[in-house]
Design a protein around this motif. Structure first.
Motif, PDB file in Angstrom:
ATOM      1  N   SER A 320       0.835  -1.212   0.000  1.00  0.00           N
ATOM      2  CA  SER A 320       0.000   0.000   0.000  1.00  0.00           C
ATOM      3  C   SER A 320       0.863   1.252   0.000  1.00  0.00           C
ATOM      4  O   SER A 320       0.507   2.264  -0.622  1.00  0.00           O
ATOM      5  N   ARG A 321       1.999   1.224   0.689  1.00  0.00           N
ATOM      6  CA  ARG A 321       2.908   2.384   0.675  1.00  0.00           C
ATOM      7  C   ARG A 321       3.457   2.626  -0.726  1.00  0.00           C
ATOM      8  O   ARG A 321       3.601   3.778  -1.154  1.00  0.00           O
ATOM      9  N   LYS A 322       3.777   1.561  -1.437  1.00  0.00           N
ATOM     10  CA  LYS A 322       4.263   1.722  -2.810  1.00  0.00           C
ATOM     11  C   LYS A 322       3.165   2.293  -3.709  1.00  0.00           C
ATOM     12  O   LYS A 322       3.425   3.156  -4.549  1.00  0.00           O
ATOM     13  N   CYS A 323       1.948   1.819  -3.507  1.00  0.00           N
ATOM     14  CA  CYS A 323       0.840   2.285  -4.345  1.00  0.00           C
ATOM     15  C   CYS A 323       0.486   3.743  -4.073  1.00  0.00           C
ATOM     16  O   CYS A 323       0.153   4.491  -5.005  1.00  0.00           O
ATOM     17  N   MET A 324       0.549   4.174  -2.807  1.00  0.00           N
ATOM     18  CA  MET A 324       0.092   5.521  -2.480  1.00  0.00           C
ATOM     19  C   MET A 324       0.986   6.612  -3.050  1.00  0.00           C
ATOM     20  O   MET A 324       0.558   7.748  -3.207  1.00  0.00           O
ATOM     21  N   TYR A 325       2.231   6.268  -3.387  1.00  0.00           N
ATOM     22  CA  TYR A 325       3.139   7.265  -3.963  1.00  0.00           C
ATOM     23  C   TYR A 325       3.321   7.080  -5.467  1.00  0.00           C
ATOM     24  O   TYR A 325       4.171   7.725  -6.065  1.00  0.00           O
ATOM     25  N   ASN A 326       2.508   6.231  -6.048  1.00  0.00           N
ATOM     26  CA  ASN A 326       2.568   5.985  -7.492  1.00  0.00           C
ATOM     27  C   ASN A 326       1.481   6.818  -8.177  1.00  0.00           C
ATOM     28  O   ASN A 326       0.289   6.559  -8.012  1.00  0.00           O
ATOM     29  N   LYS A 327       1.874   7.808  -8.950  1.00  0.00           N
ATOM     30  CA  LYS A 327       0.919   8.687  -9.617  1.00  0.00           C
ATOM     31  C   LYS A 327       0.556   8.224 -11.025  1.00  0.00           C
ATOM     32  O   LYS A 327      -0.245   8.858 -11.714  1.00  0.00           O
ATOM     33  N   THR A 328       1.126   7.101 -11.460  1.00  0.00           N
ATOM     34  CA  THR A 328       0.806   6.570 -12.789  1.00  0.00           C
ATOM     35  C   THR A 328      -0.142   5.378 -12.709  1.00  0.00           C
ATOM     36  O   THR A 328      -0.597   4.881 -13.736  1.00  0.00           O
ATOM     37  N   ARG A 329      -0.440   4.917 -11.517  1.00  0.00           N
ATOM     38  CA  ARG A 329      -1.311   3.762 -11.308  1.00  0.00           C
ATOM     39  C   ARG A 329      -2.669   4.230 -10.797  1.00  0.00           C
ATOM     40  O   ARG A 329      -2.760   5.044  -9.888  1.00  0.00           O
ATOM     41  N   ILE A 330      -3.735   3.717 -11.382  1.00  0.00           N
ATOM     42  CA  ILE A 330      -5.076   4.059 -10.912  1.00  0.00           C
ATOM     43  C   ILE A 330      -5.303   3.401  -9.554  1.00  0.00           C
ATOM     44  O   ILE A 330      -5.016   2.225  -9.348  1.00  0.00           O
ATOM     45  N   SER A 331      -5.799   4.162  -8.606  1.00  0.00           N
ATOM     46  CA  SER A 331      -6.051   3.664  -7.257  1.00  0.00           C
ATOM     47  C   SER A 331      -7.554   3.597  -6.996  1.00  0.00           C
ATOM     48  O   SER A 331      -8.351   4.240  -7.692  1.00  0.00           O
ATOM     49  N   PRO A 332      -7.989   2.843  -5.977  1.00  0.00           N
ATOM     50  CA  PRO A 332      -9.408   2.874  -5.600  1.00  0.00           C
ATOM     51  C   PRO A 332      -9.880   4.284  -5.261  1.00  0.00           C
ATOM     52  O   PRO A 332     -11.016   4.658  -5.578  1.00  0.00           O
ATOM     53  N   PHE A 333      -9.013   5.087  -4.637  1.00  0.00           N
ATOM     54  CA  PHE A 333      -9.386   6.456  -4.288  1.00  0.00           C
ATOM     55  C   PHE A 333      -9.611   7.291  -5.543  1.00  0.00           C
ATOM     56  O   PHE A 333     -10.556   8.097  -5.610  1.00  0.00           O
ATOM     57  N   GLU A 334      -8.764   7.112  -6.557  1.00  0.00           N
ATOM     58  CA  GLU A 334      -8.935   7.845  -7.818  1.00  0.00           C
ATOM     59  C   GLU A 334     -10.269   7.494  -8.468  1.00  0.00           C
ATOM     60  O   GLU A 334     -10.982   8.371  -8.971  1.00  0.00           O
ATOM     61  N   ARG A 335     -10.620   6.218  -8.455  1.00  0.00           N
ATOM     62  CA  ARG A 335     -11.887   5.789  -9.050  1.00  0.00           C
ATOM     63  C   ARG A 335     -13.076   6.359  -8.289  1.00  0.00           C
ATOM     64  O   ARG A 335     -14.058   6.808  -8.895  1.00  0.00           O
ATOM     65  N   ASP A 336     -13.001   6.344  -6.949  1.00  0.00           N
ATOM     66  CA  ASP A 336     -14.101   6.896  -6.159  1.00  0.00           C
ATOM     67  C   ASP A 336     -14.255   8.400  -6.403  1.00  0.00           C
ATOM     68  O   ASP A 336     -15.376   8.919  -6.462  1.00  0.00           O
ATOM     69  N   ALA A 337     -13.127   9.102  -6.526  1.00  0.00           N
ATOM     70  CA  ALA A 337     -13.177  10.537  -6.792  1.00  0.00           C
ATOM     71  C   ALA A 337     -13.831  10.807  -8.148  1.00  0.00           C
ATOM     72  O   ALA A 337     -14.650  11.726  -8.290  1.00  0.00           O
ATOM     73  N   ALA A 338     -13.477   9.998  -9.142  1.00  0.00           N
ATOM     74  CA  ALA A 338     -14.039  10.174 -10.481  1.00  0.00           C
ATOM     75  C   ALA A 338     -15.556   9.982 -10.473  1.00  0.00           C
ATOM     76  O   ALA A 338     -16.288  10.678 -11.195  1.00  0.00           O
ATOM     77  N   ARG A 339     -16.043   9.036  -9.656  1.00  0.00           N
ATOM     78  CA  ARG A 339     -17.492   8.815  -9.574  1.00  0.00           C
ATOM     79  C   ARG A 339     -18.223  10.031  -9.019  1.00  0.00           C
ATOM     80  O   ARG A 339     -19.415  10.218  -9.278  1.00  0.00           O
ATOM     81  N   GLN A 340     -17.495  10.851  -8.252  1.00  0.00           N
ATOM     82  CA  GLN A 340     -18.081  12.063  -7.679  1.00  0.00           C
ATOM     83  C   GLN A 340     -17.811  13.300  -8.538  1.00  0.00           C
ATOM     84  O   GLN A 340     -18.088  14.423  -8.122  1.00  0.00           O
ATOM     85  N   GLY A 341     -17.243  13.076  -9.731  1.00  0.00           N
ATOM     86  CA  GLY A 341     -16.941  14.194 -10.620  1.00  0.00           C
ATOM     87  C   GLY A 341     -15.716  14.979 -10.217  1.00  0.00           C
ATOM     88  O   GLY A 341     -15.553  16.135 -10.624  1.00  0.00           O
ATOM     89  N   MET A 342     -14.830  14.371  -9.418  1.00  0.00           N
ATOM     90  CA  MET A 342     -13.613  15.038  -8.962  1.00  0.00           C
ATOM     91  C   MET A 342     -12.395  14.416  -9.632  1.00  0.00           C
ATOM     92  O   MET A 342     -12.399  13.238  -9.996  1.00  0.00           O
ATOM     93  N   PHE A 343     -11.350  15.209  -9.741  1.00  0.00           N
ATOM     94  CA  PHE A 343     -10.117  14.714 -10.345  1.00  0.00           C
ATOM     95  C   PHE A 343      -9.074  14.459  -9.273  1.00  0.00           C
ATOM     96  O   PHE A 343      -8.776  15.320  -8.442  1.00  0.00           O
ATOM     97  N   PHE A 344      -8.569  13.257  -9.272  1.00  0.00           N
ATOM     98  CA  PHE A 344      -7.450  12.901  -8.393  1.00  0.00           C
ATOM     99  C   PHE A 344      -6.651  11.834  -9.121  1.00  0.00           C
ATOM    100  O   PHE A 344      -7.225  10.903  -9.679  1.00  0.00           O
ATOM    101  N   ARG A 345      -5.342  11.968  -9.078  1.00  0.00           N
ATOM    102  CA  ARG A 345      -4.514  11.049  -9.851  1.00  0.00           C
ATOM    103  C   ARG A 345      -3.645  10.183  -8.939  1.00  0.00           C
ATOM    104  O   ARG A 345      -2.970  10.692  -8.047  1.00  0.00           O
ATOM    105  N   GLY A 346      -3.671   8.887  -9.180  1.00  0.00           N
ATOM    106  CA  GLY A 346      -2.782   7.962  -8.492  1.00  0.00           C
ATOM    107  C   GLY A 346      -3.194   7.640  -7.075  1.00  0.00           C
ATOM    108  O   GLY A 346      -4.366   7.717  -6.693  1.00  0.00           O
ATOM    109  N   GLY A 347      -2.197   7.243  -6.276  1.00  0.00           N
ATOM    110  CA  GLY A 347      -2.453   6.840  -4.903  1.00  0.00           C
ATOM    111  C   GLY A 347      -2.623   8.018  -3.966  1.00  0.00           C
ATOM    112  O   GLY A 347      -2.297   9.162  -4.300  1.00  0.00           O
TER     113      GLY A 347
END
Length: 363
Positions: A320-347
């Motif tokens: 999880s630490r590796k994922c949270m600092y990876n801005k090229t990988r789609i994260s669950p948080f990025e997907r949830d933000a997109a569902r709310q019409g918000m932009f967030f990239r990576g972990g």
């Protein structure tokens, strides 16, 4: 309302029961089939734990932790002495507890995540989560995981004093919250919480979850239960809160959720089931199928059950630490933000805490 950074900035319990005093929790726990009272129970639980706090913000106000010579400070340091492979000075704003329940009747454990929205008000969010887990441990150590094994030759008053009482995770959460409200060192703050008990006689798991910490149950090749997060709106979880004395309009919008709003769950476990409890630093960065693959891989890696569950916890925190600092990988948080019409990239950088349990049926 206080919400999670980085996207959005922002009944009192009725159960108070007297408990018997005992020594502080051990730094490690393994619930064995044979207890100190020589009662053989059919279920054994092997426990692992790991955590990592995110890097501290150098511009943030200086934190004042519980002193080492206080009950909570001493207990905190014992819990942080749990042997793990992940290198981390502390758990950040997260904390956890692991506690054998009365007479070896089971084990209680949980995770809590102090909500960071209080930082701007000069409040250390870690104090609330540490105090909440301390009081959960304190109540759990003298309670039974199921119905007390009463000696029928004793009268009622003797049984109540000696044999103790059954406590559900909801009651534990309620009592622990009351303990935080009475803690003078915790002037304000809030936290999510997930508390679980495992019954060594019946194999029953019971849980109480408030907010976006949670747990999953793995059986074989599937996740058979995944706790749903509770939120007021995106990135703002339900949370137990203690408002500062003489709180004015500044805190008028703060969330003050009740333990009664926690989701409760009960399920009978089987031999080989794996329970994974986590704060949102894990669930915001790691997908469920990735968690499943990690646990399945390490369950086949050899070694003792204790080594396996500890390796699972360490590997999941490290991943999880590796994922949270990876801005090229789609994260669950990025997907949830997109569902709310918000932009967030990576972990999403955050503290992460994991407690794992492997179930073994011995008879």
């Amino acid at each position: 309302m206080f919400s999670r950074s980085p996207l959005i900035s922002q009944n009192r319990p009725g159960l108070f029961r007297q408990i018997l005093r005992k020594s502080c929790a051990r730094a490690r726990f393994l619930a064995t089939a044979t207890t100190s009272s020589h009662v053989t129970r059919p279920y054994t639980f092997h426990i692992g734990a790991s955590w990592a706090g995110k890097p501290e913000d150098p511009s943030a106000k200086r934190k004042v932790p519980f002193p080492e010579d206080t009950l909570i400070g001493g207990w905190r340091d014992k819990m942080l002495a749990w042997p793990k492979a992940v290198q981390s000075k502390n758990a950040g704003e997260d904390f956890f507890f692991i506690q054998e329940m009365r007479n070896g009747s089971g084990v209680s454990f949980g995770v809590a995540d102090g909500v960071g929205g209080w930082v701007d008000s000069g409040v250390d969010p870690s104090l609330f989560s540490q105090a909440l887990m301390f009081h959960a441990h304190r109540y759990s150590r003298n309670a039974w995981a199921g119905e007390p094994e009463i000696d029928p030759t004793m009268d009622y008053e003797e049984r109540e004093q000696i044999e103790g009482w059954e406590m559900t995770p909801y009651e534990c959460l309620d009592l622990a919250y009351g303990g935080v409200l009475r803690e003078k060192f915790v002037q304000a703050g809030s936290s999510t919480a997930c508390i679980i008990s495992l019954n060594a006689s019946s194999g029953v798991l019971r849980s109480a979850n408030l907010g976006d910490s949670g747990f999953s149950i793995i059986r074989g090749t599937s996740i058979i239960h995944r706790q749903k997060a509770q939120t007021h709106f995106f990135n703002c979880p339900k949370q137990l809160t203690k408002l500062p004395a003489n709180a004015g309009r500044k805190f008028a919008r703060a969330c003050v959720d009740s333990p009664s709003e926690a989701d409760v769950f009960e399920m009978k476990l089987r031999d080989g089931d794996i329970v994974v409890s986590y704060t949102d630093g894990f669930s915001d960065n790691v997908f469920p199928e990735e968690m499943l693959r990690i646990c399945r891989l390490l369950s086949r890696s050899g070694g003792t059950e204790e080594e396996q569950v500890q390796a699972m916890a360490d590997r999941m925190v490290d991943y999880s630490r590796k994922c949270m600092y990876n801005k090229t990988r789609i994260s669950p948080f990025e997907r949830d933000a997109a569902r709310q019409g918000m932009f967030f990239r990576g972990g999403k950088p955050d503290d992460v805490t994991i407690v794992t349990a492997l179930v073994r049926e011995t008879s």
